[in-house]
Enzyme design. Structure first.
Site, PDB file in Angstrom:
ATOM      1  N   CYS A 135       0.846  -1.202   0.000  1.00  0.00           N
ATOM      2  CA  CYS A 135       0.000   0.000   0.000  1.00  0.00           C
ATOM      3  C   CYS A 135       0.878   1.247   0.000  1.00  0.00           C
ATOM      4  CB  CYS A 135      -0.920  -0.012   1.211  1.00  0.00           C
ATOM      5  SG  CYS A 135      -1.930   1.473   1.308  1.00  0.00           S
ATOM      6  N   CYS A 138      -0.332   4.111   2.115  1.00  0.00           N
ATOM      7  CA  CYS A 138      -0.172   3.939   3.572  1.00  0.00           C
ATOM      8  C   CYS A 138       1.278   4.198   3.967  1.00  0.00           C
ATOM      9  CB  CYS A 138      -0.507   2.526   4.019  1.00  0.00           C
ATOM     10  SG  CYS A 138      -1.981   1.834   3.312  1.00  0.00           S
ATOM     11  N   ASP A 139       2.212   3.670   3.191  1.00  0.00           N
ATOM     12  CA  ASP A 139       3.606   3.613   3.641  1.00  0.00           C
ATOM     13  C   ASP A 139       4.567   4.489   2.832  1.00  0.00           C
ATOM     14  OD1 ASP A 139       2.790   1.730   5.526  1.00  0.00           O
ATOM     15  OD2 ASP A 139       2.984   0.103   4.079  1.00  0.00           O
TER      16      ASP A 139
END
Ligand code: NDP
Length: 313
Positions: A135, A138-139
């Protein structure tokens, strides 16, 4: 505690919440078990530009908050819990929740979605959370001015590569074939981004790094006379090679296709078990779009309503 529910919805992506809105407005008093990732995949994305009604785009988490609030407005019973077991052998269907409750569902709408696929390398698990991710939104933040790689040649891979190019210094896009499968507009954006280098005909054979990820071993033109092995230095390695439907719990109970997606009859959202309906990505290997999922959630609620009308004593 054991209770009977007219319409039970499992999952809380666009399909689940839309099914809840329609079922609630049809007086089916739906219960929604929101699952391990409330809001679904859109909560891990940034801007959604193709959901009708938002001319300037909308952030994925905001879109899901809005759908949730709309379901709540009509008194859908939203439970922050997970399903641990489902017995579909007879109606009412017996669904057990992680919190200990058992729900007896007169109709069931499955909207459990799909999750990211991994390559299957042991190293992916070794560096998970220490360089390996599925992701980017997300990261990606952790890779400011670093080098990263994205695996895949579809729209997701292109989208993630473009997102990461806005943060990282260098992005490799590792594509196993000699072409991108993504839509033309995404391909053009990727090709025109100076930070992205596309590595066609390449596969990843392993990852390396002392404690955290430091790079990937690649092979180009594997199995041909031009086979070449080389390494790239990257701090982040992002998988974007498609999704796996969350259907393990229903295997052997519902008809699934060879990839594990729930088979629906097509004209409706009916599954192979009477009274069980499926909507969203879990039953849709083809489109996997939020708007399509929302539309199928609406259809599933209407199908459940009709089913209950026909089967009420
Ligand atoms: P896709 O199935 O479209 O693409 C998966 C990609 O991963 C393909 O390039 C595939 O390669 C590659 N791949 C699969 N397995 C491996 C492997 N073991 N090793 C290396 N590469 C592998 O999935 P997406 O998640 O990209 O997209 C799913 C659907 O969602 C599509 O319909 C897409 O159009 C849509 N989507 C739309 C978006 C938008 O409109 N904004 C954004 C994101 C997704 P190969 O081509 O060789 O099979």
């Amino acid at each position: 505690m054991e209770s009977t529910v007219k319409c039970l919805i499992i999952g809380s992506g666009p399909a689940g919440y839309t099914a809840a809105i329609y079922a609630a407005r049809a007086n089916l008093s739906p219960v929604v078990v929101e699952g391990p990732a409330p809001g679904g995949q859109l909560t891990t994305t940034t801007e959604v530009e193709n959901f009708p009604g938002y001319p300037d785009g909308v952030q994925g988490p905001k879109l899901m908050e809005d759908l949730r609030a709309q379901a709540q407005r009509f008194n859908a019973d939203l439970r922050m819990d997970v399903v641990t077991a489902a017995d579909l052998s007879s109606r009412p269907f017996r669904v057990t929740l992680g919190g200990g409750d058992t729900l007896l569902a007169e109709s069931l709408i499955i909207c459990t979605g799909a999750t990211a696929r991994y390559l299957g390398l042991d190293d992916e698990q070794k560096y998970l959370g220490m360089g390996v991710s599925a992701c980017a939104t997300c990261d990606g933040f952790f890779y400011r001015n670093r080098s990263v790689a994205v695996v895949g040649g579809g729209d997701t891979a292109c989208e993630e590569a473009l997102y990461l190019a806005g943060i990282a210094e260098k992005v490799y896009l590792i594509v196993r074939k000699d072409y991108l499968r993504a839509s033309k507009v995404m391909q053009d954006r990727v090709r025109n981004n100076p930070k992205i280098q596309i590595l066609f005909n390449c596969n990843t054979t392993g990852l390396f790094g002392d404690d955290v990820l430091e790079g990937a071993h690649l092979v180009e033109n594997a199995g041909t006379s031009a086979e070449d092995h080389f390494d790239i230095t990257v701090d982040g390695f992002f998988l974007a090679i498609g999704h796996k439907p969350a259907t393990e719990m229903f295997a052997g109970q519902l008809e699934l296709d060879e990839a594990g997606f729930i088979k629906v009859d097509g004209a409706t959202t009916a599954t192979s078990v009477d009274g069980v309906f499926a909507a969203g990505d879990v039953a849709d290997p083809r489109y996997q779009q939020a708007i399509v999922a929302a539309g199928s959630g609406c259809r599933a609620a209407m199908d459940a309503e009709r089913f209950l009308l026909e089967h009420e004593g």
